[in-house]
Write an enzyme that holds these catalytic residues in place. Structure first.
Site, mmCIF file in Angstrom:
data_model
loop_
_atom_site.group_PDB
_atom_site.id
_atom_site.type_symbol
_atom_site.label_atom_id
_atom_site.label_comp_id
_atom_site.label_asym_id
_atom_site.label_seq_id
_atom_site.Cartn_x
_atom_site.Cartn_y
_atom_site.Cartn_z
ATOM 1 N N GLU A 42 44.356 44.207 41.493
ATOM 2 C CA GLU A 42 43.184 43.375 41.229
ATOM 3 C C GLU A 42 43.599 41.903 41.165
ATOM 4 O OE1 GLU A 42 39.644 42.963 37.858
ATOM 5 O OE2 GLU A 42 41.570 43.835 37.300
ATOM 6 N N LYS A 108 32.927 43.853 42.166
ATOM 7 C CA LYS A 108 33.091 44.560 40.895
ATOM 8 C C LYS A 108 31.760 44.641 40.152
ATOM 9 C CE LYS A 108 36.107 44.425 36.786
ATOM 10 N NZ LYS A 108 37.171 43.620 36.117
ATOM 11 N N CYS A 142 39.154 48.079 38.021
ATOM 12 C CA CYS A 142 39.510 47.946 36.612
ATOM 13 C C CYS A 142 38.448 48.472 35.640
ATOM 14 C CB CYS A 142 39.873 46.500 36.322
ATOM 15 S SG CYS A 142 40.958 46.295 34.878
#
Length: 257
Positions: A42, A108, A142
């Site tokens: 990431e 995301k 994440c």
């Protein structure tokens, strides 16, 4: 027999130093042998920075151009997330770059409010599922890991691919959540974390891993930079799903964004 070879690069990152990180991963690419997918962490050009006004790039910036060069040279997909500036907004954007230069992206969805990500970035609204070697691959970043509804498998994917900057102080949750996602979705999980200290004095110890569809940790690397790779078997996955057809009993639902 259909197989999928994934190589993940667990690495320290130079804090907010785009050129240094591009050079770092160019060097690490030399150690990658023949594979289908190469995974980077990431925000692999900056670390988990909240300064996209200074370090973000356009969707066709030099980092994406470098990913295209790596993908072409290695004849493999190269993927990972970058801070991206697009239409006057900032995104933590996952890029999937094919050897022919084709690019697909995922923004995301679940921004990490505890780390002020919600104050600087815009959340995505669309999932990304891709196909490679007969495997359907769902991409996530994440904090998405903590939201099982977003990642629920409605017979829509075979591999959950996650890139992260997950700190050591919450690594127990990382491992348990990854195992849970594999079990409940009867899928392989390929999860890549970073290592080392970031610019906020937060330490990361990796624990990048591959997990099988019954929740078994197949391979893991901790506390050091290095490659972790594995060849996944579609027939072994199908066997688990045929023997234990739990997904057929899942509740139906819809997600309102």
């Amino acid at each position: 027999m259909s197989t999928l070879h994934i190589t993940m690069i667990q690495s320290e990152l130079h804090w907010e130093q785009v050129d240094a990180n591009l050079q770092l991963f160019s060097e690490q690419m030399e150690s990658v042998s023949q594979t289908d997918i190469i995974v980077l962490p990431e925000m692999f050009t900056t670390g988990f920075s909240m300064r996209p006004d200074l370090f973000s790039e356009s969707p066709d910036g030099k980092a994406v151009q470098q990913m295209k060069a790596w993908a072409s040279k290695k004849d493999a997909v190269v993927c990972g997330s970058l801070m991206t500036s697009d239409n006057k907004r900032y995104y933590n954007r996952f890029y999937w770059v094919e050897p022919d230069g084709t690019v697909q992206t995922y923004d995301k969805r679940h921004l990490f409010s505890l780390g002020h990500e919600t104050q600087h970035y815009t959340a995505g609204k669309h999932q990304l599922t891709l196909t490679r070697n007969g495997f359907k691959i769902r991409c996530a970043i994440c904090f998405d890991l903590r939201f099982p509804v977003w990642l629920r498998n409605n017979n829509s994917y075979d591999v959950l691919l996650i890139v992260a900057n997950w700190p050591q102080r919450r690594i127990y949750a990382w491992r348990q959540l990854l195992i849970a996602r594999a079990i409940e979705n009867q899928c392989y999980v390929a999860a890549l974390n970073r290592v080392g200290m970031d610019g906020n004095n937060i330490y990361h110890n990796g624990c990048s891993m591959f997990i099988g569809p019954k929740g078994e940790v197949l391979k893991e690397i901790r506390d050091e930079s290095g490659l972790i790779d594995m060849v996944l078997s579609k027939s072994e996955l199908d066997e688990v799903r045929n023997d234990f057809p739990f997904l057929t009993n899942a509740d139906s639902f819809s997600i309102n964004l």
